[in-house]
Design a protein around this motif. Structure first.
Motif, PDB file in Angstrom:
ATOM      1  N   PHE A  49       0.831  -1.205   0.000  1.00 56.27           N
ATOM      2  CA  PHE A  49       0.000   0.000   0.000  1.00 56.27           C
ATOM      3  C   PHE A  49       0.867   1.257   0.000  1.00 56.27           C
ATOM      4  O   PHE A  49       0.600   2.221  -0.738  1.00 56.27           O
ATOM      5  N   LEU A  50       1.914   1.257   0.799  1.00 53.48           N
ATOM      6  CA  LEU A  50       2.795   2.432   0.844  1.00 53.48           C
ATOM      7  C   LEU A  50       3.492   2.647  -0.488  1.00 53.48           C
ATOM      8  O   LEU A  50       3.659   3.791  -0.941  1.00 53.48           O
ATOM      9  N   LEU A  51       3.893   1.549  -1.136  1.00 51.78           N
ATOM     10  CA  LEU A  51       4.579   1.683  -2.423  1.00 51.78           C
ATOM     11  C   LEU A  51       3.643   2.144  -3.537  1.00 51.78           C
ATOM     12  O   LEU A  51       4.103   2.566  -4.595  1.00 51.78           O
ATOM     13  N   GLN A  52       2.338   2.054  -3.308  1.00 50.53           N
ATOM     14  CA  GLN A  52       1.389   2.556  -4.299  1.00 50.53           C
ATOM     15  C   GLN A  52       1.314   4.080  -4.286  1.00 50.53           C
ATOM     16  O   GLN A  52       0.833   4.683  -5.245  1.00 50.53           O
ATOM     17  N   GLN A  53       1.765   4.691  -3.210  1.00 48.90           N
ATOM     18  CA  GLN A  53       1.681   6.146  -3.086  1.00 48.90           C
ATOM     19  C   GLN A  53       2.789   6.800  -3.920  1.00 48.90           C
ATOM     20  O   GLN A  53       3.967   6.415  -3.820  1.00 48.90           O
ATOM     21  N   SER A  57       6.755   5.869  -4.242  1.00 52.55           N
ATOM     22  CA  SER A  57       7.204   5.121  -5.429  1.00 52.55           C
ATOM     23  C   SER A  57       8.192   5.930  -6.259  1.00 52.55           C
ATOM     24  O   SER A  57       9.145   5.378  -6.828  1.00 52.55           O
ATOM     25  N   ASP A  58       7.988   7.250  -6.335  1.00 50.27           N
ATOM     26  CA  ASP A  58       8.932   8.094  -7.083  1.00 50.27           C
ATOM     27  C   ASP A  58      10.327   8.048  -6.466  1.00 50.27           C
ATOM     28  O   ASP A  58      11.343   8.002  -7.182  1.00 50.27           O
ATOM     29  N   GLU A  59      10.392   8.065  -5.148  1.00 52.33           N
ATOM     30  CA  GLU A  59      11.690   8.001  -4.468  1.00 52.33           C
ATOM     31  C   GLU A  59      12.366   6.658  -4.700  1.00 52.33           C
ATOM     32  O   GLU A  59      13.582   6.585  -4.915  1.00 52.33           O
ATOM     33  N   VAL A  60      11.578   5.570  -4.665  1.00 47.81           N
ATOM     34  CA  VAL A  60      12.146   4.237  -4.890  1.00 47.81           C
ATOM     35  C   VAL A  60      12.664   4.116  -6.319  1.00 47.81           C
ATOM     36  O   VAL A  60      13.766   3.598  -6.555  1.00 47.81           O
ATOM     37  N   ASP A  61      11.890   4.606  -7.285  1.00 45.35           N
ATOM     38  CA  ASP A  61      12.330   4.547  -8.680  1.00 45.35           C
ATOM     39  C   ASP A  61      13.576   5.385  -8.909  1.00 45.35           C
ATOM     40  O   ASP A  61      14.473   5.001  -9.685  1.00 45.35           O
ATOM     41  N   ALA A  62      13.627   6.546  -8.258  1.00 41.27           N
ATOM     42  CA  ALA A  62      14.801   7.408  -8.417  1.00 41.27           C
ATOM     43  C   ALA A  62      16.053   6.742  -7.847  1.00 41.27           C
ATOM     44  O   ALA A  62      17.166   6.948  -8.348  1.00 41.27           O
ATOM     45  N   LEU A  63      15.870   5.927  -6.819  1.00 42.47           N
ATOM     46  CA  LEU A  63      17.010   5.296  -6.149  1.00 42.47           C
ATOM     47  C   LEU A  63      17.449   4.008  -6.850  1.00 42.47           C
ATOM     48  O   LEU A  63      18.650   3.748  -7.020  1.00 42.47           O
TER      49      LEU A  63
END
Length: 374
Positions: A49-53, A57-63
């Motif tokens: 659920f948190l990764l859907q936000q 998700s933008d921070e995870v993709d950027a990393l």
């Protein structure tokens, strides 16, 4: 940040937090495989659920690279669902469960590998994009969402079937939570089926039937809420019952004070040697300890005084607490004056009171009667 803290998301966060806190508490009390499985399920759903936000998700993709958040989100959903299936299998199959559980890991692994491969073959600029009319005809995206969706459908329907099976033997309170969870999972499965149909029709035949995608969203959202409510309900009800019981024991402890005081003055030895623990009157379990301690001391005091009481005192306590209080006061005066008793112990509580809880009711009535007429 605004989307993360929208009313719907805030409600979901509260439900996830409550459900996860309750499951962690259960694991600390009983670290069994079923408890770990359900806790892993709730944790997986919460993380997904948190990764859907978008803000996360933008921070995870950027990393880690574009599309990683989307893969992780769907993989966590699948893992959480697999943990729930394992919970049911472990509860039902007995010694055979290990082989069956190992078999359950095969479709999970296949689904996750398929999602990773589908993301890898998707053009970099399209990775991680949501499913929609502009992306559904892209093979990598279609395969990704179809693979994830098919596993969700399988897991949701399997769990729904297991829950319905357990409804027959569950107690009333657990049955309510299970029924809510089953309805929620069935709803989410219906939403996933709509999404799978949307992909198949658009990717295989060409036309984009948007209504299928639109219908799937509310089913999934409502299903998720109902599932979380069902998981939380038994724990919440148990906590409320514990609070009521704690409040009741605190009140009874105070109400028994008049009877306890006169008996301790007459027989100081009835006070249990082990002193109350520090903070017993404040801690949840401590309230129960001091309550039961007082009941035991009162019962011991009545037994010691019983040679000065009539043989029918126990029945008088049940039928006429006022008369029993008068008899008790007279017996205490005789004991204090040093009069000789008949030396025989008497029944001091009504017949049939075979546990502490049964003893409390007549003792409360007797204690209340002791304060009258002073």
């Amino acid at each position: 940040m605004s989307t993360l803290f929208s009313p719907v998301n805030l409600l979901a966060l509260v439900l996830f937090t409550a459900a996860l806190a309750w499951r962690i508490y259960q694991v600390t009390r009983a670290p069994t495989v079923p408890n770990w499985a359900v806790t892993a399920c709730v944790a997986g759903f919460a993380a997904a659920f948190l990764l859907q936000q978008t803000v996360i998700s933008d921070e995870v993709d950027a990393l880690f690279g574009r599309g990683v958040a989307r893969v992780a989100n769907n993989a966590l959903l699948a893992c959480g669902l697999c943990a729930l299936v394992i919970f049911f299998l472990g509860s039902a199959l007995g010694p055979r469960r290990y082989r069956r559980v190992a078999a359950e890991l095969a479709p999970l692994t296949a689904a996750i590998v398929l999602m990773i491969v589908a993301t890898a073959v998707t053009p970099p600029e399209l990775r991680g994009l949501p499913l929609g009319p502009s992306t559904v005809h892209e093979t990598g995206i279609a395969v990704f969402y179809l693979g994830a969706g098919l596993y969700l459908i399988y897991g949701l329907l399997a769990c729904t079937a297991w829950i319905v099976r357990y409804l027959r033997v569950a107690d009333r309170n657990l049955r309510i939570g299970l029924r809510l969870s089953a309805i929620g999972m069935a709803s989410a499965a219906v939403g996933s089926i709509f999404r799978a149909l949307y992909i198949v029709v658009a990717w295989a035949f060409g036309p984009v039937v948007r209504v299928l995608l639109l219908l799937g969203v509310p089913f999934v959202i409502v299903g998720g809420m109902l599932f979380l409510t069902g998981v939380t309900y038994p724990g919440l009800r148990a906590r409320l019952a514990a609070l009521r019981r704690r409040r009741q024991h605190r009140h009874e402890h105070q109400a028994l004070a008049p009877l306890w005081t006169v008996l301790v003055e007459a027989f100081p030895s009835i006070v249990l040697r082990s002193p109350p623990r520090r903070g017993d009157r404040l801690s949840p379990r401590g309230i129960h300890r001091v309550h039961y301690r007082r009941v035991i001391e009162i019962r011991d005091g009545l037994v010691q005084l019983s040679p000065y009481l009539d043989a029918g005192f126990g029945e008088v306590v049940a039928t006429d607490p006022g008369a029993a209080a008068a008899a008790l006061k007279a017996a205490l005066r005789r004991h204090a004056a040093g009069e000789v008793s008949d030396g025989r112990a008497k029944q001091v509580l009504p017949a049939g009171a075979d546990d502490l809880e049964s003893d409390v009711r007549p003792l409360l009535a007797l204690s209340a009667a002791m304060t009258k007429g002073k």
